[in-house]
Design a protein around this motif. Sequence first.
Motif, mmCIF file in Angstrom:
data_model
loop_
_atom_site.group_PDB
_atom_site.id
_atom_site.type_symbol
_atom_site.label_atom_id
_atom_site.label_comp_id
_atom_site.label_asym_id
_atom_site.label_seq_id
_atom_site.Cartn_x
_atom_site.Cartn_y
_atom_site.Cartn_z
ATOM 1 N N THR A 130 44.270 44.538 42.167
ATOM 2 C CA THR A 130 43.391 44.367 41.019
ATOM 3 C C THR A 130 42.113 43.712 41.503
ATOM 4 O O THR A 130 42.096 43.019 42.508
ATOM 5 N N THR A 131 41.047 43.942 40.789
ATOM 6 C CA THR A 131 39.774 43.392 41.224
ATOM 7 C C THR A 131 39.352 42.214 40.353
ATOM 8 O O THR A 131 38.242 41.753 40.433
ATOM 9 N N GLU A 132 40.252 41.724 39.508
ATOM 10 C CA GLU A 132 39.952 40.554 38.686
ATOM 11 C C GLU A 132 41.042 39.509 38.893
ATOM 12 O O GLU A 132 42.155 39.849 39.270
ATOM 13 N N ARG A 133 40.694 38.246 38.640
ATOM 14 C CA ARG A 133 41.732 37.222 38.762
ATOM 15 C C ARG A 133 42.201 36.726 37.405
ATOM 16 O O ARG A 133 43.262 36.147 37.279
ATOM 17 N N GLU A 134 41.394 36.943 36.372
ATOM 18 C CA GLU A 134 41.822 36.571 35.032
ATOM 19 C C GLU A 134 43.026 37.405 34.619
ATOM 20 O O GLU A 134 43.094 38.592 34.923
ATOM 21 N N TRP A 194 46.565 31.657 41.424
ATOM 22 C CA TRP A 194 45.860 32.204 40.248
ATOM 23 C C TRP A 194 46.875 32.601 39.183
ATOM 24 O O TRP A 194 46.704 32.321 38.005
#
Lengths: 434, 194
Positions: free
Chosen positions: B36-40, B92
Amino acid sequence: MSEPSQAASTLFEKVWKRHLVRNETPETPAILYIDLQLLHEVTSPQAFDELKRRGLGVRRPECCLATIDHSTPTSPPDADGTRHYITEQARAQVDVLHVNCAEHGIELHGWDSPNRGIVHVMGPEMGATQPGMTIVCGDSHTATHGAFGALAFGIGTTEVGHVLATQCLLQNMPKTLGIRIEGDLEPGVTAKDVILHVISAIGVDGGTGSVIEYHGSTVRAMDMESRMTMCNMSIECGARAGMVAPDEFTFEYLKGRPMSPSGANWERAVDEWKKLKTDPGAAFDRLVEIDAADIEPSVTWGTNPGMVIAVGSPVPDRQDPGTLDALEYMQLKGGVKLAGEAVDVVFIGSCTNSRLTDLRAAASVMKGRKVAQGTRVLIVAGSEATRRQAEAEGNFKGRQGSGVRTVLASPLTAAASAITGKVTDPREFLGGAA
Amino acid sequence: MNENAKSMGIIESRTFNLAVDNIDTDQIIPGKFLTTTEREGLGQFCFYSWRFNEDGSEKPDNPLRQHQPGRQRVLVAGSNFGCGSSREHAPWALLDYGFQAVISSRFADIFCNNSLKNGLLPIVVDDNVLEHLLANPDHAVRIDIGNRRLTLDGYGDVGFPLDPFSAYCLTRGIDQLDFILQNEQAILDYEKSA
């Protein structure tokens, strides 16, 4: 430590000091200014995402240089231009880097760039890597750039975000480790053998918390590609970075590169770069001395890069758990020579050994000879520029693969092993076919 | 989450137990979610293979079903927590799932570093303390970050190691990037002089 005079500093200390934004305190690390951040598609997406989440921009886009090199297929595209990524996520990572670079005005060398390549091959080839710089990249082999007298750290995604947002990196002051190598290398002995020898001499944790400076007459005689190979593997002994003081070889390499200084700026830059060396009388926290005559073509026999023997020597016959585990994994018997073990696949490439000189060295051994039956050889050039040049000189092509039981060795040893289909001392094949 | 208490360096919470040794980063967040390219939002993948079947349906024996979000912000886990491959996605995911601290008798080094960089506090305790916590689920604990003390309601209090910079950040409710941003003037001065 002996008392060095006030002015005497090591190369590392000079570069460190010039980039200090704020000194270390008992509670907080030093803040170090970063001149160049190299970006690629794997370790940057979350960093850009974090910036967006906080409403921050990229502080100095002109100090960033991006390429795609980790998730990219090495096989050529189909006739219609379709590229076969290993997963859709890999394709997404590449797409996201394009979007992020466009949004923040960062120079990206993507599929259409003649300069695209492994980030640690491309930086020097473009002249982006220069002496005295601080350089970071979200990749553990960033130490490569230290070959130019730069201070180069591999960092994690969190720090990639720090540097994008602030152009700064937090660092505790490292210790200095001098590795002094003196004398001429025997024919057939390369930089890869030297660094494997160094790692085995100091151990896989021998460099922990340190920045290594490689020096001595052996290092001075090495070309830039050899120095890059040595610095590249500094992290394999736990070091934070490796460095070599710049000299005429360095300046010669950089002159005329696309991002190198030019005209009057070139002369000025070289004058500054010449000051980047360890002063006489400056002391390292630790100094290790190595005699070049002791170094033979070396191979790893075990499961970490500190498990090294000369190619003609037997593997260790010890009973400690580490040795026994490694021997079992490698399906080897203690006390038996590794030379002569069958090799299924020979891979010449990676960010350590995919430069033109590496490919030429391998070619010099293979010229006029054939790869052994049953052995597969994969050669991957480290950049588009290297691939074009190598293909013009010979006919290299290939794609990445990975072995199960891996022996690390120099391109020469790898090429010699390809000819015989067994782990082989390259000195048997020096000088091409009879 | 009590942000004020956190910013003053105190975490008061109940514990949630995962009494398993060697919980590696692949269990914390499976490798297939790393691209995935987001950490949220990584919390939805936290301990995914413990919670869900391949087809996405919930496992009947999902141990996280007992977890009370908000009330239980401190995870207690068996020894050698966070071993395996280095991935910042692990802290995360834990943070996003709602944990502020993890207590164990041993952590993998890289996990420790990655956690502290991201504001998740790993607390090392001895085997006796760990056994006590694992034997008493939903334990009331108080973590005093500045003084590096862990107080277990009705048991006593113990010290824990924490490097000075992590303590500096955690007690101020800032992370490393905030710290650098607070030095903006020094950065500007450097840029002017360089």
